[in-house]
Enzyme design. Structure first.
Site, PDB file in Angstrom:
ATOM      1  N   THR A  80       0.854  -1.182   0.000  1.00 26.44           N
ATOM      2  CA  THR A  80       0.000   0.000   0.000  1.00 26.44           C
ATOM      3  C   THR A  80       0.894   1.237   0.000  1.00 26.44           C
ATOM      4  O   THR A  80       2.105   1.148   0.187  1.00 26.44           O
ATOM      5  CB  THR A  80      -0.934  -0.001   1.233  1.00 26.44           C
ATOM      6  OG1 THR A  80      -1.820   1.117   1.185  1.00 26.44           O
ATOM      7  CG2 THR A  80      -0.144   0.056   2.528  1.00 26.44           C
ATOM      8  N   CYS A  81       0.314   2.406  -0.244  1.00 31.41           N
ATOM      9  CA  CYS A  81       1.068   3.662  -0.259  1.00 31.41           C
ATOM     10  C   CYS A  81       0.070   4.806  -0.187  1.00 31.41           C
ATOM     11  O   CYS A  81      -0.945   4.699   0.495  1.00 31.41           O
ATOM     12  CB  CYS A  81       1.957   3.750  -1.509  1.00 31.41           C
ATOM     13  SG  CYS A  81       1.043   3.738  -3.069  1.00 31.41           S
ATOM     14  N   GLY A  82       0.320   5.889  -0.923  1.00 30.40           N
ATOM     15  CA  GLY A  82      -0.600   7.011  -0.923  1.00 30.40           C
ATOM     16  C   GLY A  82      -1.758   6.832  -1.879  1.00 30.40           C
ATOM     17  O   GLY A  82      -2.914   7.090  -1.545  1.00 30.40           O
ATOM     18  N   TRP A  90      -3.820   4.904   0.801  1.00 31.20           N
ATOM     19  CA  TRP A  90      -4.165   5.883   1.834  1.00 31.20           C
ATOM     20  C   TRP A  90      -5.197   6.899   1.354  1.00 31.20           C
ATOM     21  O   TRP A  90      -5.916   7.490   2.164  1.00 31.20           O
ATOM     22  CB  TRP A  90      -2.918   6.597   2.339  1.00 31.20           C
ATOM     23  CG  TRP A  90      -3.153   7.187   3.697  1.00 31.20           C
ATOM     24  CD1 TRP A  90      -3.354   8.499   4.014  1.00 31.20           C
ATOM     25  CD2 TRP A  90      -3.254   6.465   4.923  1.00 31.20           C
ATOM     26  NE1 TRP A  90      -3.566   8.649   5.363  1.00 31.20           N
ATOM     27  CE2 TRP A  90      -3.511   7.407   5.958  1.00 31.20           C
ATOM     28  CE3 TRP A  90      -3.151   5.108   5.259  1.00 31.20           C
ATOM     29  CZ2 TRP A  90      -3.664   7.034   7.286  1.00 31.20           C
ATOM     30  CZ3 TRP A  90      -3.305   4.741   6.585  1.00 31.20           C
ATOM     31  CH2 TRP A  90      -3.559   5.705   7.579  1.00 31.20           C
TER      32      TRP A  90
END
Length: 278
Positions: A235-237, A263
């Site tokens: 996962t990330c932004g 996110w």
């Protein structure tokens, strides 16, 4: 083909006359820089441009979410790309958004897709030629999608992972993960998912912005407590740098799922748990 998801500049140069080769510029910039203008200025020979924002799910306000299989097939078929072609993705910074485009093609069923190691900068540094100016329209072909089951993680998948089903690995910079820096997208809470592990994208890159290899790459994961033998969700932004981790895991022979909403979705909700600090 090799098992590595990466292809070197020399390997690609040797394939340029292959009629099955399709080269794709998958550049996208978080700072809003015009990637299409960069493409017109300098690109690999015969390349087409894949617009990460345009080829996405427009039914949601989340950024560049995975499109439907039908929409993807129409878009890339219009670029002259079939699912059985030899597809090489690159970007103009070395390794960033190319990983997301690689993941998208793989998720949609492309069978031979790789990322150019070092991207356009290394291609030019190695003395290989580039093209410039307008691009002739591609001859449309039929891309037959075959979406890969379990490639994409959603909120319930991540919730289950956080209770022990898998490891959630967050590619955002440490300051954002810890809640010490605000998110670049307005309206998002700061912090991270409880139980998630932080492996900033740059941790898997060398000093030249290329993906690390072998034991050096594996150590980047081990050093933050990631077990490569257990299931992993990246996962990330907004699902772009998470794909760099997924690419790194593929280089190590490890499968993963990517949380597409990342996110941008998790941090905007009120029912999704968020913590700050270490």
């Amino acid at each position: 083909m090799t098992d590595s998801p990466l292809i070197s500049t020399d390997e690609l140069a040797a394939l340029l006359d292959d009629p099955a080769l399709r080269i794709v510029d998958g550049s996208w910039h978080l700072d809003g820089r015009n990637a299409l203008a960069d493409f017109a200025h300098a690109r690999l020979p015969g390349a087409v441009f894949f617009d990460l924002d345009a080829v996405s799910d427009h039914s949601t306000d989340l950024p560049h979410m995975l499109p439907t299989a039908a929409a993807f097939a129409e878009a890339v078929g219009g670029l002259g790309i079939a699912a059985t072609d030899t597809i090489v993705i690159y970007d103009t910074v070395g390794l960033f958004s190319a990983a997301r485009v690689w993941w998208t093609f793989r998720t949609m069923g492309a069978t031979h897709v790789r990322v150019l190691d070092g991207g356009l900068p290394l291609w030019r540094a190695a003395g290989h030629s580039v093209e410039t100016g307008a691009v002739a329209p591609a001859k449309p072909v039929t891309f037959i999608p075959g979406p890969v089951p379990d490639a994409v993680a959603d909120v319930p998948t991540v919730m289950a992972a956080l209770t022990g089903d898998a490891q959630v690995v967050d590619a955002r910079p440490a300051a954002r993960f810890l809640g010490q820096s605000p998110e670049p997208r307005p309206g998002l809470r700061s912090g991270h998912m409880p139980g998630a592990l932080n492996l900033p994208m740059k941790s898997v890159l060398d000093d030249n912005g290329r993906l690390k290899r072998g034991k050096t790459l594996a150590s980047a994961f081990h050093d933050v407590g990631i077990d490569l033998d257990r299931p992993i969700v990246t996962t990330c932004g907004s699902g772009v740098t998470a794909a760099v981790l997924s690419l790194a895991l593929a280089e190590l022979g490890t499968d993963s799922r990517l949380y597409d909403g990342s996110w941008a979705q998790w941090g905007s909700g009120t029912q999704t748990p968020v913590v700050t600090g270490a």
